[in-house]
Each structure stands twice: as structure tokens, then as C-alpha cells.
Design a protein around this motif. Structure first.
Motif, short mmCIF file in Angstrom:
data_model
loop_
_atom_site.label_atom_id
_atom_site.label_comp_id
_atom_site.label_asym_id
_atom_site.label_seq_id
_atom_site.Cartn_x
_atom_site.Cartn_y
_atom_site.Cartn_z
N LEU A 171 1.74 4.34 1.30
CA LEU A 171 2.32 3.01 1.46
C LEU A 171 3.40 2.75 0.41
CD1 LEU A 171 -1.01 1.11 2.18
CD2 LEU A 171 0.84 1.51 3.82
N THR A 172 3.19 3.23 -0.80
CA THR A 172 4.20 3.04 -1.84
C THR A 172 5.44 3.87 -1.56
OG1 THR A 172 2.44 2.64 -3.47
CG2 THR A 172 4.63 3.16 -4.34
N LEU A 173 5.26 5.08 -1.04
CA LEU A 173 6.41 5.90 -0.67
C LEU A 173 7.30 5.18 0.33
CD1 LEU A 173 4.70 9.39 -0.35
CD2 LEU A 173 6.69 8.91 -1.79
N LEU A 174 6.70 4.61 1.38
CA LEU A 174 7.48 3.99 2.44
C LEU A 174 8.00 2.61 2.05
CD1 LEU A 174 6.31 6.40 3.96
CD2 LEU A 174 6.02 4.93 5.96
N ASN A 175 7.27 1.89 1.19
CA ASN A 175 7.71 0.55 0.79
C ASN A 175 8.53 0.53 -0.49
OD1 ASN A 175 6.50 -0.83 2.95
ND2 ASN A 175 4.52 -0.90 1.91
N GLY A 176 8.41 1.59 -1.28
CA GLY A 176 9.12 1.66 -2.56
C GLY A 176 8.23 1.26 -3.72
N GLY A 177 8.41 1.96 -4.85
CA GLY A 177 7.65 1.64 -6.05
C GLY A 177 7.31 2.90 -6.83
N THR A 178 6.58 2.69 -7.93
CA THR A 178 6.23 3.79 -8.83
C THR A 178 4.92 4.45 -8.40
OG1 THR A 178 7.38 2.74 -10.68
CG2 THR A 178 5.74 4.41 -11.22
N ALA A 324 -6.38 -2.61 7.29
CA ALA A 324 -6.31 -3.68 6.29
C ALA A 324 -5.24 -3.40 5.25
CB ALA A 324 -7.68 -3.86 5.62
N ALA A 325 -5.11 -2.14 4.83
CA ALA A 325 -4.09 -1.79 3.85
C ALA A 325 -2.69 -2.01 4.41
CB ALA A 325 -4.28 -0.34 3.40
N HIS A 326 -2.49 -1.65 5.68
CA HIS A 326 -1.18 -1.88 6.31
C HIS A 326 -0.89 -3.38 6.44
CE1 HIS A 326 -1.25 2.37 7.31
NE2 HIS A 326 -0.06 2.27 7.86
N ARG A 327 -1.94 -4.19 6.66
CA ARG A 327 -1.75 -5.63 6.87
C ARG A 327 -1.76 -6.42 5.57
NH1 ARG A 327 -2.43 -8.28 11.25
NH2 ARG A 327 -4.02 -9.72 10.44
N ASP A 328 -2.08 -5.78 4.47
CA ASP A 328 -2.07 -6.45 3.16
C ASP A 328 -0.64 -6.90 2.84
OD1 ASP A 328 -2.03 -7.05 0.37
OD2 ASP A 328 -3.75 -5.74 0.03
N THR A 332 3.75 -5.07 2.75
CA THR A 332 4.67 -5.37 3.86
C THR A 332 5.99 -4.63 3.71
OG1 THR A 332 3.68 -7.53 4.26
CG2 THR A 332 5.92 -7.18 5.07
N GLY A 333 6.50 -4.52 2.48
CA GLY A 333 7.75 -3.80 2.26
C GLY A 333 8.85 -4.33 3.17
N GLY A 335 8.79 -4.48 6.24
CA GLY A 335 8.18 -5.03 7.43
C GLY A 335 8.06 -3.99 8.53
N PRO A 336 7.57 -4.46 9.68
CA PRO A 336 7.01 -5.80 9.92
C PRO A 336 5.63 -5.95 9.28
CG PRO A 336 6.64 -4.45 11.84
CD PRO A 336 7.45 -3.60 10.89
N VAL A 337 5.12 -7.16 9.24
CA VAL A 337 3.77 -7.38 8.73
C VAL A 337 2.79 -6.53 9.54
CG1 VAL A 337 1.93 -9.08 8.45
CG2 VAL A 337 4.30 -9.70 7.92
N GLY A 338 2.01 -5.73 8.85
CA GLY A 338 1.02 -4.88 9.52
C GLY A 338 1.55 -3.56 10.01
N HIS A 339 2.89 -3.42 10.04
CA HIS A 339 3.50 -2.15 10.47
C HIS A 339 2.95 -1.67 11.81
CE1 HIS A 339 5.47 -2.07 6.60
NE2 HIS A 339 4.29 -2.30 6.02
N GLY A 340 2.84 -2.64 12.73
CA GLY A 340 2.35 -2.36 14.08
C GLY A 340 0.93 -2.84 14.31
N PHE A 341 0.11 -2.87 13.27
CA PHE A 341 -1.28 -3.25 13.42
C PHE A 341 -1.43 -4.77 13.27
CE2 PHE A 341 -1.47 1.14 11.76
CZ PHE A 341 -2.09 1.73 12.83
N GLY A 342 -2.05 -5.40 14.27
CA GLY A 342 -2.23 -6.84 14.28
C GLY A 342 -3.70 -7.22 14.21
N PRO A 343 -4.00 -8.50 14.41
CA PRO A 343 -5.40 -8.95 14.37
C PRO A 343 -6.32 -8.20 15.32
CG PRO A 343 -3.90 -10.82 14.36
CD PRO A 343 -3.05 -9.60 14.61
N ALA A 344 -5.80 -7.78 16.47
CA ALA A 344 -6.64 -7.05 17.44
C ALA A 344 -7.10 -5.70 16.91
CB ALA A 344 -5.87 -6.87 18.74
N ASN A 345 -6.43 -5.18 15.90
CA ASN A 345 -6.78 -3.88 15.33
C ASN A 345 -7.66 -4.00 14.09
OD1 ASN A 345 -3.39 -3.55 15.94
ND2 ASN A 345 -4.87 -2.41 17.16
#
Length: 569
Positions: A171-178, A324-328, A332-333, A335-345
Motif C-alpha cells: 500500500l505504501t509503494l502504490l500510495n507513496g511514503g517511506t 479493510a486496509a484498502h478502505r482505510d 486512499t492515496g 484514490g479511489p476510496v477502497g481502490h475498488g473495494f466497497g461496503p459490499a466487500n
């Protein structure tokens, strides 16, 4: 490439008149023609490709790019389409990144003589290589449309051993960070590559291991440099992911949720070899075809052990925690929020979804993993029927199971499907332990379903670690679609793929598929500890892996291509 004659291929690529010239001249002409058709080839394999040089431990150097190959398997292309085409979407597929905790006790590196993917000498540098690939994606656009990428999608095996820390790094690789790519002892490496065992490349030691016997050099600072903090730029485009078997199972094979197995992750005992070669071979065989037997053998396995520093971050995550980690919100980085995963997932049971790619184009993210274990996958019957309903809802006409045309009032939508597994690796029909009574559907059933819908244009997937493009013909030309499979980012050649969908204004569509390499030098000094230098060494070491498979590169018809198909409406 199914049913494509050599003459048709040569005609489609404009190469029929080149048979009388030398291969070098033919390549030069093809590249010139490719350059004419492309708008923005810079930074892609249309421009340059790494080529191995030397003997022994080979280095890489910049070589000529790969030309565009036109694939007329489904429908013949029409002349003048470059002047008429309209871009519908442009996006990037990442796949099989295998972000890896190389020091985890819950690994079976010792079976690599029998299953090569159990250990790779480059795996300690995986996060550096992934960050360099992300840097490349951020700097380019669609080479044939000039369109900025609408999104990036990673088609599974995003982590290697479904550990919490691996997911954090992904998640950090795709969103950016240390990222500090280290677990256990914060001050030193505790994996097999400084074990002294001859089974592994020990880069900082003069031990005569099986890798040095093949020319692998000493790199005394490599492991120390590999665990230092560095920064990923993160993607500058929205991104999505789908679930792979390595995101679900121990080593992508053993079923999850077995308490004794899960307890190995956060423990202090790491097996670094085997006492009996036959026992290791039996374990490897069970990993291929008998998940419960593999668990039994693993829990009773004997071999040299090492005491390592326990680390709670190595705990395996569940599918629910993956969502849950994708929706945290912290993840989000871009985006989008959840990166495809929504409440149904959110329950982690149904990890499939749809998303809007562009006007008139919808993506379907599928979950082809089988929670029973083993590497290959399938679809649960509920998900299979959901895919069918989704396609029907976006189709003004489709064919029923008997081949009869069905007309509806729905507006037409073009569909691109994404999954981890390929059509030929969806043969694992073991009952899902989370839903034992649900039938499982294989790849052939999914292909047959997709062939019923003329507005399915592509199925994009990974898993095989191989560049391969397959035409799936239907009963009529417009019922055909393309399956696009791309090499992994852990095994050489470590590619990602740009996919551009265009309307040619003549009753046909085209999918342009262009491979890209990471933005790192082809050659780096063995002592280079910079992030770019480590990313370069990641690629070079992967080239020389004892288990490297040249076939993963694919043929010319599987790399930079134009895939032509009938426009369905």
C-alpha cells in the motif's frame, strides 16, 4: 497464438516484403514503422529493451525496442485506422509484484531445488524494484493515444506470503511514503541469504554456495543496504487491486487459518534447509496437488533451524483485513476510496466489484482464488452468476447458452475484466472451506460465458509470470475477445503493461498492449546502495536466477501488439 498462420501474421505486420532482407534490416524497418504509428513511445519497450550481455553472471545493456505486431486473429484490420482512431481508455496493468518479507519464518525457501519460486536470490530487493516501476508509470502516457492513464490495476499476488507487513509495504509503494523493508531485528538481516547454507546465494560471504558455482559474485553490502529506509514516489493515478493466491494462502499454496501454521509466522524458529532431500521433494509435491497433506508435512518437517527475532507484523492477514486496509482512509492515496473495494466487500467473503473505467467502459474485478489452497484458482458459482448479471445489465444484446440472440433495453457498455488467474489456471475445483456446498466454475466455463457477450473486449490477468496474449473466438466475429496475460514483477523480465482501447471509426476496435520496464539503470555497481542502484541490481540478479525461465518473455506476438476486434454496436 491460436490459428494465426505465418502468412497472415506477416501480412498484418507489413513484413511479407521483408523476407528477402536480413533480420537486422527487417527489425529496423519494423521499428521505424512502429515509431511512425506511435505518438509517445518514450519510456516504453517500443523505444529500448534491456538485453543480456556477457557470460557467467550476465549484465544488462540497452538494446533496440520491440516493434508493434498487429494481431488479426479475430477480425482483419482496415487501412487508415490510425487517422480515424479515438481513444476510449488508457491504463496500466501491474501484476505479481510479490512484495515480500524475505526474512519471515513462514517460508519454505529450502524447497527451491524442486519449486524454483520458493526462493529467488533477488527477493530482498523487491520493494526497490517496485518503486522504480511506479516511477516509470508516473513518467509516461499511452504511446498510441497520448492519453494520460485513467488508472492502474494490480492483478493479484500483490504480497508474497499474505503478511500484514507485506500489505503495508504494498500500500505504501502504490500510495507513496517511506518503507523500511526489514522485519525482526532492526539492525541486521536474518534471512537465508546470510545463513551460510550452500542452498542459497550468500552475497556477503565467501561460502561456496550453489549460486556462486554458477558465477554469482560477492556483494558484501547488499543485505545491509536492502533493509535501509527509502521512499516510494507512489502512483499519480487512481489505482485498484484484485486478490491473488499469494494474498490468501501461506506461500500461495497452503490453506490459511490453520492455527499451528499461522503461529509459525510470528515465532522465532526459521527452517533454513532440509535433513532429507526426499522429505523436501515430498513436501514440494504436496504443495502442487494436496494442500492438507502439505500442511501435515510442513508441521512435521525437519531441517537446520535458525533462531530469529519474532515480529508481530508478520501475522497473516485475512481477506477481510485485506479489504479493510484498502478502505482505510490512511491508504486512499490517489484514490479511489477502497481502490475498488466497497461496503459490499467488507466481510472479506466476496472480493469482486465493478468500476467505471471511462465513458462507456466498465471494469470488472474478479476474485479467482480458492480458499482451499493450492496455487490455481476458480470462481464460486455465486460470483460466476454475478458476472453474468453484470454483463447482461450492460448489454443491449447478447447470446443465451443455446446461442440464441437476446435483445434488451439496456444501454451498451464495453467491458474489461480483471483477475489474478488465467483461463488455463482456473482448474482448482476443490470445495471452498468458507462455502463448502457452492459449486466452483473453471476457466473454460468463464470463457464460454464471456463469448456470449459481444461487448466483452478483454480479460486481463497474471499468475503465470509470462507474457501471453490469447484470442478467444466466438460463434460470430463480434463475440470474440482477447485474454491479455503479463509477466510478473518479481521474475525476469519484470514487466508491466500499458493497455489502450481505441475506436477505429470503421467498425473495429483496437487494444494496444505495450510493455514497460522499471525506471532504473540497466547496470549498477555491485556496491551501489542507492534506491535506483538496488532496483537495478534487483533486475540484474533476477536475470541470473538459477531457475529463470526465458519463456516468460513470451514471443513477439505476446509483447507489443495491436489486438483488433469487431466493434459490437
Amino acid at each position: 497464438m491460436a490459428n494465426l498462420s505465418r502468412r497472415r501474421l506477416l501480412t498484418a505486420t507489413g513484413a511479407l516484403g521483408l523476407l528477402a532482407v536480413t533480420p537486422a534490416q527487417a527489425l529496423d524497418r519494423a521499428l521505424r514503422e512502429t515509431t511512425k504509428r506511435a505518438i509517445a513511445p518514450a519510456g516504453t519497450t517500443l523505444e529500448t529493451v534491456g538485453i543480456p550481455v556477457g557470460a557467467g553472471f550476465r549484465r544488462l545493456a540497452a538494446g533496440p525496442g520491440w516493434p508493434l505486431v498487429v494481431r488479426p486473429d479475430l477480425v482483419e484490420p482496415k487501412t487508415g485506422r490510425d487517422d480515424r482512431r479515438t481513444a476510449l481508455t488508457s491504463f496500466v496493468q501491474l501484476t505479481d509484484m510479490h512484495v515480500i518479507d524475505a526474512q519471515s519464518p513462514a517460508r519454505v525457501e529450502f524447497v527451491h531445488p524442486f519449486i524454483g519460486s520458493a526462493h529467488r536470490p533477488q527477493e530482498t530487493l523487491g520493494t526497490h524494484g517496485a518503486a522504480a516501476l511506479i516511477k516509470r508509470v508516473n513518467s509516461i502516457k499511452g504511446p498510441y493515444t497520448g492519453r494520460a492513464f485513467d488508472f492502474v490495476l494490480s492483478t493479484g499476488d500483490n504480497t508474497d506470503n499474505h503478511e500484514i507487513v507485506e500489505l503495508e509495504w504494498f500500500l505504501t509503494l502504490l500510495n507513496g511514503g517511506t518503507i523500511t523493508p526489514n522485519t525482526g531485528d532492526p539492525a541486521r538481516f536474518e534471512g537465508v541469504q546470510n545463513s551460510g547454507s550452500t542452498l542459497y546465494w550468500n552475497p556477503a560471504s565467501s561460502v561456496a554456495d550453489m549460486y556462486k558455482d554458477k558465477g554469482f559474485p560477492l556483494m558484501p553490502e547488499l543485505l545491509a543496504n536492502a533493509i535501509k529506509p527509502f521512499t516510494s514516489p507512489g502512483l499519480n493515478r487512481p489505482w485498484y487491486s484484485v486478490f491473488g493466491n499469494h494474498d490468501d494462502s501461506v506461500q500461495g499454496t497452503f490453506p490459511s487459518g490453520v492455527p499451528l501454521v499461522d503461529g509459525i509466522y510470528t515465532g522465532s524458529v526459521k527452517i533454513e534447509g532440509f535433513s532429507s532431500q526426499s522429505d523436501a521433494a515430498k513436501l514440494a509435491q504436496a504443495m502442487r496437488n494436496s494442500p492438507l497433506k502439505a500442511v501435515e508435512l510442513l508441521l512435521n518437517f525437519r531441517g537446520p533451524i535458525r533462531r530469529v527475532t519474532p515480529d508481530a507484523r508478520r501475522r497473516p492477514f485475512t481477506p477481510k483485513e485485506y479489504v479493510a486496509a484498502h478502505r482505510d482512509p490512511r491508504n486512499t492515496g490517489p484514490g479511489p476510496v477502497g481502490h475498488g473495494f466497497g461496503p459490499a466487500n467488507a466481510t472479506g467473503r466476496d472480493l469482486y466489484y465493478t468500476f467505471q473505467i471511462a465513458s462507456g467502459v466498465v471494469g470488472i474485478g474478479m476474485d479467482t482464488t480458492n480458499r482451499a489452497g493450492l496455487a490455481d484458482g476458480s470462481l464460486g458459482d455465486g460470483q460466476f452468476k454475478w458476472v453474468e448479471r453484470t454483463l447482461k445489465a450492460g448489454s443491449s444484446r447478447y447470446y443465451d447458452t443455446k446461442g440464441n440472440l437476446v435483445r434488451t433495453s439496456a444501454a451498451d457498455t464495453l467491458f474489461v475484466l480483471f483477475s489474478h488467474h488465467t483461463s488455463t489456471s482456473m482448474d482448482n475445483l476443490l470445495p471452498d472451506p468458507t462455502n463448502l456446498l457452492e459449486p466452483r466454475r473453471d476457466g473454460a466455463a468463464l470463457v464460454a460465458l464471456l463469448n456470449r457477450f459481444p461487448n466483452v473486449v478483454a480479460w486481463v490477468n497474471g499468475h503465470s509470470h509470462r507474457n501471453a496474449i490469447t484470442a478467444h473466438r466466438g460463434a460470430t466475429p463480434e463475440q470474440g475477445f482477447w485474454e491479455i496475460n503479463t509477466a510478473s514483477h518479481i521474475d525476469y523480465p519484470q514487466h508491466a503493461r500499458i493497455i489502450e482501447l481505441t475506436d477505429n471509426g470503421d467498425g473495429t476496435l483496437s487494444l494496444f498492449t505495450t510493455l514497460i520496464e522499471a525506471d532504473s539503470p540497466y547496470e549498477a555497481d555491485y556496491g551501489d546502495g542507492s534506491p535506483a542502484g538496488l532496483a537495478s541490481l534487483y533486475r540484474q540478479v533476477s536475470l541470473n536466477d538459477l531457475h529463470a525461465d526465458p519463456g516468460l518473455m513470451g514471443g513477439t506476438v505476446d509483447r507489443n501488439t495491436e489486438l483488433v476486434l469487431a466493434k459490437p454496436f
